[in-house]
Design an enzyme around this catalytic site. Structure first.
Site, PDB file in Angstrom:
ATOM      1  N   LYS A 185      10.018  47.816  10.580  1.00  0.00           N
ATOM      2  CA  LYS A 185      10.365  49.213  10.870  1.00  0.00           C
ATOM      3  C   LYS A 185      11.590  49.591  10.048  1.00  0.00           C
ATOM      4  O   LYS A 185      12.593  48.858  10.069  1.00  0.00           O
ATOM      5  CB  LYS A 185      10.641  49.332  12.374  1.00  0.00           C
ATOM      6  CG  LYS A 185      10.932  50.740  12.867  1.00  0.00           C
ATOM      7  CD  LYS A 185      11.104  50.735  14.403  1.00  0.00           C
ATOM      8  CE  LYS A 185      11.420  52.120  14.939  1.00  0.00           C
ATOM      9  NZ  LYS A 185      11.544  52.135  16.416  1.00  0.00           N
TER      10      LYS A 185
ATOM     11  N   SER B 248       9.168  55.731  18.305  1.00  0.00           N
ATOM     12  CA  SER B 248       9.579  55.833  16.931  1.00  0.00           C
ATOM     13  C   SER B 248       9.021  54.718  16.035  1.00  0.00           C
ATOM     14  O   SER B 248       9.149  54.811  14.821  1.00  0.00           O
ATOM     15  CB  SER B 248      11.114  55.787  16.863  1.00  0.00           C
ATOM     16  OG  SER B 248      11.615  54.586  17.379  1.00  0.00           O
TER      17      SER B 248
ATOM     18  N   SER C 136       9.790  53.468  22.550  1.00  0.00           N
ATOM     19  CA  SER C 136       9.390  53.468  21.134  1.00  0.00           C
ATOM     20  C   SER C 136       8.557  52.276  20.703  1.00  0.00           C
ATOM     21  O   SER C 136       8.016  52.288  19.600  1.00  0.00           O
ATOM     22  CB  SER C 136      10.636  53.520  20.237  1.00  0.00           C
ATOM     23  OG  SER C 136      11.221  54.785  20.241  1.00  0.00           O
TER      24      SER C 136
END
Lengths: 436, 436
Positions: free
Chosen positions: A75, A145, A169
């Site tokens: 990420k 996210s 997330s």
């Protein structure tokens, strides 16, 4: 079968047995990415040449660790020394940290091949959304996210990827993408080198395509007792069904998935008990928001001063405490969380594990709304390990999962229980076994 | 008088009034460093040319913020983009991060001139000790892990410096060096870019030479309500005298300093009340150690894997959980801390502030033993703001301070009270006023 469709643990076994090279696996993933990512847009940066070269080197040497030769997505709010780290922020384009984040270091030193960086909501917080689409239906969000990590693993572009969770997330995108995800106990994986949002909440997790995949990464991170707990007998397990104080936010697809999971467990001989959390838990979602926003003041102050108008207003709002969060509210939120942590664990007498929704329903349409963290925020603040399991698909054909939850530091036991519960709950997700 | 002897707030006023340039201030500090540091060894890296150039630029422009033109030292476990960051570790020699830590960014963007990096215990944790000596007596430690920052401020080499506290690394060196120090409420200053040891404990603080100096930095960090609370009348203040559950560890010099502080307050008309903490607080030092060591597992795993034999055994011991800390112990420690946080604040009915020892006594001899954190560890784990105030000198001529403590997020009130309490407590420390 193309190696990209193997689970990480299947691929690991084949590599160990000399039946698959890391290079072939990486090349297969890259082919899949090249075919699919122009639509899915999971990756912000991909270093094909470096990944293949690393795989070749790994193929020549003895196993470095549990993740030897396996591809990993990172990420893009987690630092990498050999790739740009943008936090998906316009103000960090081209930024390149000098050192890998601790979690990336552990993965590499356990033999992982870092394929690239996956798209994320800006600073894993607010502002700009990921460009990523849900691979099952491009008109929908993959969640956020951890948008790119969830979509890349869901789309069989990569076996493993890091996500993070401050609200919901990590586990929500697992549900939206039909994959497995572990958010370990708070504090058990170093966050050094990951963009900070909230001290009390930020947690690094990982995605995989099976419980074994999650356990493989957990062993690389040496989570307490991982590998030391035998899988329990299914018929001896007592599962607490927790609709949570936020059940009114469930959508029909989420309710149906939850009922299906319960029914499948019952049919398999698992004992189900109902768990209604005591009244104080009603305040946990608001407490999570208070802490996240309140701690966000300090987290975004330097960027607010440095970038001025170039920084998204969302972060100025946090640095300026637009919500007017008071010390009294912060203290009440911290103290409620501490009370509920203890209370939650005291409940673990009459059952072995908690089953609870992972998201309200299917992934919402569009890309701005990444979904509601209402079924995740409480668990994040409780610091407990959460494991997302795919379950079924909703009316729009999108995945809907569930999650199981254990007391703090019971990650190993949670993984052991998941190993026997997941095959019962997850019947519909297309599964590509090694023998397919 | 040489500008290096001014307090930061005195220098700030002079710069604002056009009576002093930042360049002259920085040059004065550099001269002092050049004269003194060959013996004191506070600095691991000093960038004189850059500091002077920055000061010149600042002298040409309107004030950037509260710290305009003031020199700042940075403990070398906090990242700086334009200077090496070694963490005082042999394995990080020559390391240069790509970005300033958040706290350094805020300081620079508030106008501070970063003079250089100060020596520290390795990773602010264990392993290698700082080479720094106590400027008052070179045969003694300046304390640790914020060794160089404490000594540099104490030796009038720089007005302000960052330290950090996980156990007692910030407030104890303040006492040993006869300076002021603030460890703000946990979470109110971003730790991004500071080496991580413990999520639940690590706190960034700063040193200065007066309460005003501490308040100046607190305003740059926008701590809640800083500047918004008027100084109270001394005669209205009720101070709780807390010898703490660890009083048996006090040394004669520490006891004498504490008695002197109490006596001075009494003479000044302050009401003193005795505070005996309830029994659960007895376990707080052990709980702090459990959490620090337990969370240290994750914090040092990547370095343990990366550097192998080159890494100090202390960090392997943490990564390998040599102490055998169990999840049960971690949970009990977290929950005790939460209980005590609430209980401590509930006590704040009959008094305004707590006075408690800052260290057992004078700085120990030698450089390996940086002193005992027994009078600090509990407060760190309580997450409360602590403010170190110099008081007297011990039989060896070394400084001994005290600290005052307020509830979480009451940093502004603590600073306001310190502004009237410190002139009463701190009578003996050589003080160089602007008019001296």
């Amino acid at each position: 079968m193309e190696p990209c469709f193997l689970t990480a643990s299947e691929a690991a076994t084949r590599i160990r047995d000399g039946k698959l090279t890391s290079e072939a696996l990486i090349r297969s993933c890259i082919e899949r990415i090249e075919a699919r990512d122009p639509q899915v847009k999971a990756w912000l940066h991909l270093d094909k040449g470096k990944a293949i070269a690393t795989a070749r080197e790994l193929d020549k040497r003895p196993a470095m660790g549990a993740l030897h030769g396996l591809p990993f997505g990172v990420k893009d709010m987690i630092d990498t020394a050999d790739m740009p780290t943008t936090y998906n922020s316009p103000v960090f384009q081209g930024y390149r940290p000098a050192r890998d984040a601790a979690c990336v270091g552990v993965a590499r030193l356990s033999g992982a091949v870092i394929l690239g960086k996956t798209d994320t909501v800006e600073f894993a917080s607010a502002g700009r959304r990921a460009a990523t689409r849900n691979p099952k239906n491009l008109a929908h969000t993959p969640g956020g996210s951890s948008s790119g990590s969830g979509a890349a693993v869901g789309d069989r572009q990569v076996q493993l990827a890091f996500g993070t969770q401050t609200g919901g997330s990590h586990i929500r995108p697992a549900s939206f993408n039909g994959i497995y995800g572990l958010k370990p106990t708070w504090g058990s994986v170093s966050r050094e080198g990951a963009k900070q949002y909230s001290n009390m909440l930020d947690t690094i997790g990982w995605y995989g395509r099976s419980v074994d995949d999650l356990a493989l990464v957990a062993s690389a991170f040496r989570l307490h007792d991982v590998g030391g707990i035998a899988a329990p007998e299914l018929s001896t397990l007592k599962v607490a069904i927790c609709r949570s104080p936020f059940w009114s936010k469930i959508e029909p697809a989420g309710e149906k998935a939850f009922d299906i999971a319960c029914e499948r467990l019952k049919q398999a001989g698992v004992t189900l008990v109902e768990l209604t959390l005591p009244a104080p838990f009603d305040g946990m979602v608001e407490a999570q928001n208070t802490i996240m926003m309140g701690e966000g003041r300090a987290s975004f102050l330097d960027a607010a001063l440095e970038f001025g108008d170039r920084l998204h207003q969302d972060f100025h709002d946090r640095a300026n405490n637009k919500l007017g969060i008071t010390p009294e509210k912060m203290i009440a939120a911290y103290d409620l969380a501490a009370d509920c942590r203890r209370a939650f664990e005291a409940l673990y007498v009459d059952f072995d594990v908690v089953l609870t929704p992972a998201a309200p329903g299917e992934a919402p349409e569009g890309s701005y709304n990444t979904g509601n963290h209402i079924f995740n925020a409480m668990w994040t603040l409780l610091h407990v390990p959460c494991l997302g399991i795919p379950c079924t698909t909703g009316p729009k054909g999108l995945p809907v999962g569930v999650q199981i939850v254990a007391p703090r530091f019971d990650d190993a036991r949670l993984l052991a229980m998941a190993a026997v519960l997941a095959p019962v709950i997850d019947l519909e997700t297309p599964h590509y076994s090694a023998d397919a």
